[in-house]
Design a protein around this motif. Structure first.
Motif, PDB file in Angstrom:
ATOM      1  N   UNK A  20       0.843  -1.194   0.000  1.00 19.00           N
ATOM      2  CA  UNK A  20       0.000   0.000   0.000  1.00 19.00           C
ATOM      3  C   UNK A  20       0.882   1.249   0.000  1.00 19.00           C
ATOM      4  N   UNK A  21       1.906   1.241   0.844  1.00 21.54           N
ATOM      5  CA  UNK A  21       2.772   2.419   0.951  1.00 21.54           C
ATOM      6  C   UNK A  21       3.481   2.710  -0.365  1.00 21.54           C
ATOM      7  N   UNK A  22       3.960   1.666  -1.033  1.00 22.03           N
ATOM      8  CA  UNK A  22       4.656   1.885  -2.313  1.00 22.03           C
ATOM      9  C   UNK A  22       3.653   2.375  -3.351  1.00 22.03           C
ATOM     10  N   UNK A  23       2.533   1.688  -3.475  1.00 19.96           N
ATOM     11  CA  UNK A  23       1.547   2.013  -4.505  1.00 19.96           C
ATOM     12  C   UNK A  23       0.972   3.410  -4.313  1.00 19.96           C
ATOM     13  N   UNK A  24       0.817   3.816  -3.059  1.00 21.81           N
ATOM     14  CA  UNK A  24       0.204   5.115  -2.778  1.00 21.81           C
ATOM     15  C   UNK A  24       1.067   6.256  -3.300  1.00 21.81           C
ATOM     16  N   UNK A  25       2.360   6.019  -3.445  1.00 24.37           N
ATOM     17  CA  UNK A  25       3.249   7.089  -3.902  1.00 24.37           C
ATOM     18  C   UNK A  25       3.437   7.078  -5.408  1.00 24.37           C
ATOM     19  N   UNK A  26       2.837   6.138  -6.107  1.00 27.06           N
ATOM     20  CA  UNK A  26       3.031   6.030  -7.558  1.00 27.06           C
ATOM     21  C   UNK A  26       1.800   6.529  -8.307  1.00 27.06           C
ATOM     22  N   UNK A  27       2.066   7.054  -9.498  1.00 29.49           N
ATOM     23  CA  UNK A  27       0.963   7.469 -10.368  1.00 29.49           C
ATOM     24  C   UNK A  27       0.649   6.328 -11.327  1.00 29.49           C
ATOM     25  N   UNK A  28      -0.526   6.365 -11.895  1.00 29.06           N
ATOM     26  CA  UNK A  28      -0.884   5.451 -12.962  1.00 29.06           C
ATOM     27  C   UNK A  28      -0.793   3.976 -12.560  1.00 29.06           C
ATOM     28  N   UNK A 329      10.161 -15.063  -5.584  1.00 36.13           N
ATOM     29  CA  UNK A 329       9.229 -15.254  -4.476  1.00 36.13           C
ATOM     30  C   UNK A 329       8.022 -14.352  -4.744  1.00 36.13           C
ATOM     31  N   UNK A 330       6.930 -14.636  -4.065  1.00 32.07           N
ATOM     32  CA  UNK A 330       5.730 -13.839  -4.343  1.00 32.07           C
ATOM     33  C   UNK A 330       5.948 -12.378  -3.971  1.00 32.07           C
ATOM     34  N   UNK A 331       6.724 -12.142  -2.931  1.00 36.71           N
ATOM     35  CA  UNK A 331       6.970 -10.758  -2.513  1.00 36.71           C
ATOM     36  C   UNK A 331       7.856 -10.046  -3.541  1.00 36.71           C
ATOM     37  N   UNK A 332       8.897 -10.744  -3.999  1.00 35.80           N
ATOM     38  CA  UNK A 332       9.764 -10.133  -5.033  1.00 35.80           C
ATOM     39  C   UNK A 332       8.948  -9.844  -6.289  1.00 35.80           C
ATOM     40  N   UNK A 333       8.121 -10.823  -6.666  1.00 37.67           N
ATOM     41  CA  UNK A 333       7.315 -10.679  -7.877  1.00 37.67           C
ATOM     42  C   UNK A 333       6.424  -9.437  -7.765  1.00 37.67           C
ATOM     43  N   UNK A 334       5.721  -9.320  -6.634  1.00 37.08           N
ATOM     44  CA  UNK A 334       4.778  -8.211  -6.477  1.00 37.08           C
ATOM     45  C   UNK A 334       5.499  -6.873  -6.471  1.00 37.08           C
ATOM     46  N   UNK A 335       6.644  -6.835  -5.793  1.00 36.19           N
ATOM     47  CA  UNK A 335       7.369  -5.568  -5.694  1.00 36.19           C
ATOM     48  C   UNK A 335       7.948  -5.157  -7.047  1.00 36.19           C
ATOM     49  N   UNK A 336       8.538  -6.123  -7.747  1.00 38.08           N
ATOM     50  CA  UNK A 336       9.145  -5.789  -9.042  1.00 38.08           C
ATOM     51  C   UNK A 336       8.076  -5.454 -10.084  1.00 38.08           C
ATOM     52  N   UNK A 337       6.954  -6.171 -10.023  1.00 38.29           N
ATOM     53  CA  UNK A 337       5.864  -5.875 -10.962  1.00 38.29           C
ATOM     54  C   UNK A 337       5.328  -4.456 -10.734  1.00 38.29           C
ATOM     55  N   UNK A 338       5.208  -4.099  -9.481  1.00 35.73           N
ATOM     56  CA  UNK A 338       4.694  -2.764  -9.152  1.00 35.73           C
ATOM     57  C   UNK A 338       5.658  -1.690  -9.660  1.00 35.73           C
ATOM     58  N   UNK A 339       6.928  -1.910  -9.423  1.00 35.82           N
ATOM     59  CA  UNK A 339       7.910  -0.892  -9.812  1.00 35.82           C
ATOM     60  C   UNK A 339       8.116  -0.845 -11.323  1.00 35.82           C
ATOM     61  N   UNK A 340       8.074  -2.008 -11.961  1.00 37.62           N
ATOM     62  CA  UNK A 340       8.369  -2.053 -13.407  1.00 37.62           C
ATOM     63  C   UNK A 340       7.155  -1.693 -14.250  1.00 37.62           C
ATOM     64  N   UNK A 341       5.980  -2.162 -13.855  1.00 38.12           N
ATOM     65  CA  UNK A 341       4.810  -2.004 -14.727  1.00 38.12           C
ATOM     66  C   UNK A 341       3.637  -1.318 -14.036  1.00 38.12           C
ATOM     67  N   UNK A 342       3.857  -0.862 -12.821  1.00 36.43           N
ATOM     68  CA  UNK A 342       2.798  -0.136 -12.089  1.00 36.43           C
ATOM     69  C   UNK A 342       1.505  -0.941 -11.969  1.00 36.43           C
ATOM     70  N   UNK A 343       1.652  -2.222 -11.720  1.00 36.53           N
ATOM     71  CA  UNK A 343       0.484  -3.054 -11.438  1.00 36.53           C
ATOM     72  C   UNK A 343       0.620  -3.549  -9.993  1.00 36.53           C
ATOM     73  N   UNK A 344      -0.367  -3.229  -9.181  1.00 42.88           N
ATOM     74  CA  UNK A 344      -0.307  -3.629  -7.770  1.00 42.88           C
ATOM     75  C   UNK A 344      -1.059  -4.938  -7.560  1.00 42.88           C
ATOM     76  N   UNK A 345      -0.353  -5.932  -7.053  1.00 42.20           N
ATOM     77  CA  UNK A 345      -0.968  -7.190  -6.638  1.00 42.20           C
ATOM     78  C   UNK A 345      -0.494  -7.480  -5.219  1.00 42.20           C
TER      79      UNK A 345
END
Lengths: 384, 161
Positions: A20-28, A329-345
């Motif tokens: 939530x904290x990471x996603x809240x600071x990102x646009x799009x 790992x699921x955590x790495x996947x979610x974090x990298x996906x969020x940072x690379x493609x701005x998709x939050x899971x």
């Protein structure tokens, strides 16, 4: 300073918080991390809430909640699921299912008693057991079995200290709906070992393949079961905080006792709105469920086409695909996906150890966004 | 498959592939069904619902609802007059209704004068049209099931339990 409460201090913050904290600071950001409907509460229900405010329904209600609402809930359980509860002594209106869960566990547990929790499961189950003084015992379910509860594995986890089994069906995060045969076996097991059952059925109306069985209606279950439900999901009323608890009189009365000293009553305005939800919003519910179903089909097909194995989610509004093929790992996947493609899971590991290797994706998001999310996830997988 | 028609009515741009996935049918079957409906006239046209008031630089048209009283005729009732009225380009909708009047029409013109001319010179002069009552539209809040209010923002947090 003296140390604060040991149990709560030892409880880690929800793993969801970090994302939530990471996603809240990102646009799009396209968010598939949301555990609530993308529909606003149907207008006829909101209008009833406005009416309630206009007419001054701003006071306490009785501790157990409005009689009219309890009658409607018990009638609904009876007609829909053949589960029968007395509205005046076996039904309590709670501040969301969250409070109902807390009440049930506090009433059932003595310090040190164990509660078996099939997981991956909703993030609050195990902490709530601990907060009530109990010890959660996780028992894994497997994607290969469509996350059906393994009753034999649960029986193997029973000890002399086991007091209850806590289940959620349809489930967050897997979307699994427990088959009636599994529920029957679970009740037999509970009878053999004299265990209580707590059944979180907040997603009961959101089933797409097969149908939901209320645990309170399974033969032998009623006397040892607390059924929890509410209006957050099917009626899109998360922010109203109104749920209910149905249980045999002895348990329900103790739940009311805790409730009257802690919450006192659920919000009056929300209860009036909930009455409207049960009396006139059936068409809205049917429409929303049909819409989730259509999105579910498109989304799951999309996930499979980009190479993610995804068990068929039969209920709720989550897909729980495997991301093991990525090697992350699921955590790495979610974090990298969020940072690379701005998709939050949400990484599956936050729902228990057996959730590792999966991510939770909510399809309570507009179809164009779901399609774009799948495209971005496909691009992310290609980049690995 | 009423569901396909409902989906198309809500969003005519949905691809047949997506519709097929949504309703759980092979895409070929969806193609065939939609083709049949288009040929048979069940699907009349694929249209967009446009909020013209939000289009900058466009001359505003004027819309009016006109209630028409008609003397019915033996053998045809109101049908022949209704058909005759419906043929005018200015007439967007024409319904036979119950109540104080017989027909309710939606008329669109470039200004009030154009609608006034249409009513006085075309509509009222049709045989058996006995009277008209005109109601000009001052603002459109909802049309064809679409509300023209600003969409409600998504208040959800990006990640929740």
């Amino acid at each position: 300073m003296k140390p604060l409460n040991d149990t709560i201090t030892a409880c880690p913050p929800s793993g969801i918080r970090k994302f939530f904290d990471i996603a809240a600071e990102m646009d799009d950001v396209i968010s598939l991390g949301v555990g609530e409907p993308d529909f606003v509460t149907p207008w006829r229900i909101r209008e009833a809430g406005i009416y309630a405010l206009e007419h001054g329904y701003t006071t306490y209600t009785g501790n157990s909640g409005l009689a009219q609402l309890r009658r409607l809930i018990c009638d609904d359980l009876s007609s829909r699921y053949d589960a029968h509860y007395a509205w005046d002594s076996e039904c309590l209106i709670t501040t969301g299912v969250s409070e109902g869960l807390d009440l049930a566990l506090r009433v059932l547990l003595n310090p040190g008693e164990e509660v078996i929790v099939p997981e991956p499961c909703y993030v609050a189950y195990q902490p709530c057991v601990s907060f009530a003084g109990g010890t959660p015992v996780g028992v894994a379910t497997r994607a290969e079995d469509s996350f059906a509860i393994d009753v034999a594995a649960i029986e193997a986890a029973v000890t002399p200290r086991t007091k209850a089994i806590l289940i959620g069906s349809p489930a967050n995060p897997t979307g699994a709906v427990q088959p009636v045969e599994v529920l029957r076996d679970l009740v037999r097991l509970a009878e053999r070992h004299d265990l209580y059952l707590v059944s979180d059925e907040i997603y009961d109306r959101l089933t797409y393949t097969g149908s939901h069985t209320c645990l309170g209606a399974v033969p032998g279950a009623r006397e040892r079961t607390v059924v929890l439900g509410g209006f957050s999901k099917a009626q899109a009323m998360t922010g109203w905080r109104v749920g209910w608890l149905a249980a045999p009189r002895a348990i329900a009365e103790l739940c009311v006792r805790v409730h009257q000293y802690t919450m006192l009553c659920a919000p009056h305005v929300s209860q009036v709105a909930a009455v409207e939800a049960l009396t006139s919003a059936e068409g809205d519910v049917t429409e929303m469920v049909a819409d989730y179903d259509r999105r579910r089909r498109v989304f799951v097909k999309g996930l499979r086409e980009i190479g993610l194995e995804c068990p068929e989610p039969a209920g709720a509004f989550y897909a729980f695909p495997s991301i093991r093929s990525s090697g992350l790992s699921s955590e790495e996947f979610a974090e990298r996906l969020l940072k690379a493609e701005s998709v939050a899971v949400v990484p599956g590991s936050v729902f228990g150890p057996s959730g590792e290797g999966h991510i939770r994706c909510s399809y309570a998001t507009a179809l164009p966004q779901l399609e774009q999310a799948v495209e971005r996830m496909g691009r992310f997988l290609q980049s690995l | 498959m009423r569901e396909i028609l409902e989906l198309l009515e809500r969003d005519a741009q949905l691809s047949h592939d997506t519709i097929a996935t949504m309703v759980g049918l092979p895409v070929g079957e969806v193609d065939a069904l939609i083709g049949d409906w288009e040929r048979s006239g069940v699907i009349r046209r694929h249209k967009a619902v446009v909020n013209w008031e939000a289009v900058e630089g466009r001359d505003q048209e004027v819309t009016a609802f006109i209630d028409v009283s008609v003397a019915p005729a033996r053998g045809v009732g109101f049908d022949d007059v209704a058909t005759r009225i419906s043929r005018f380009d200015e007439v967007r909708d024409c319904y036979l209704v119950s109540g104080g009047h017989d027909l309710r029409c939606t008329i669109v013109g470039r200004d009030i004068r154009a609608i006034s001319d249409f009513v006085s010179q075309k509509l009222s002069t049709i045989d058996r049209v006995q009277s008209t009552a005109t109601h000009f539209v001052l603002a459109t809040h909802k049309r064809d099931g679409d509300t023209f209010a600003e969409p409600e923002p998504d208040h959800r947090l990006p990640v929740t339990p």
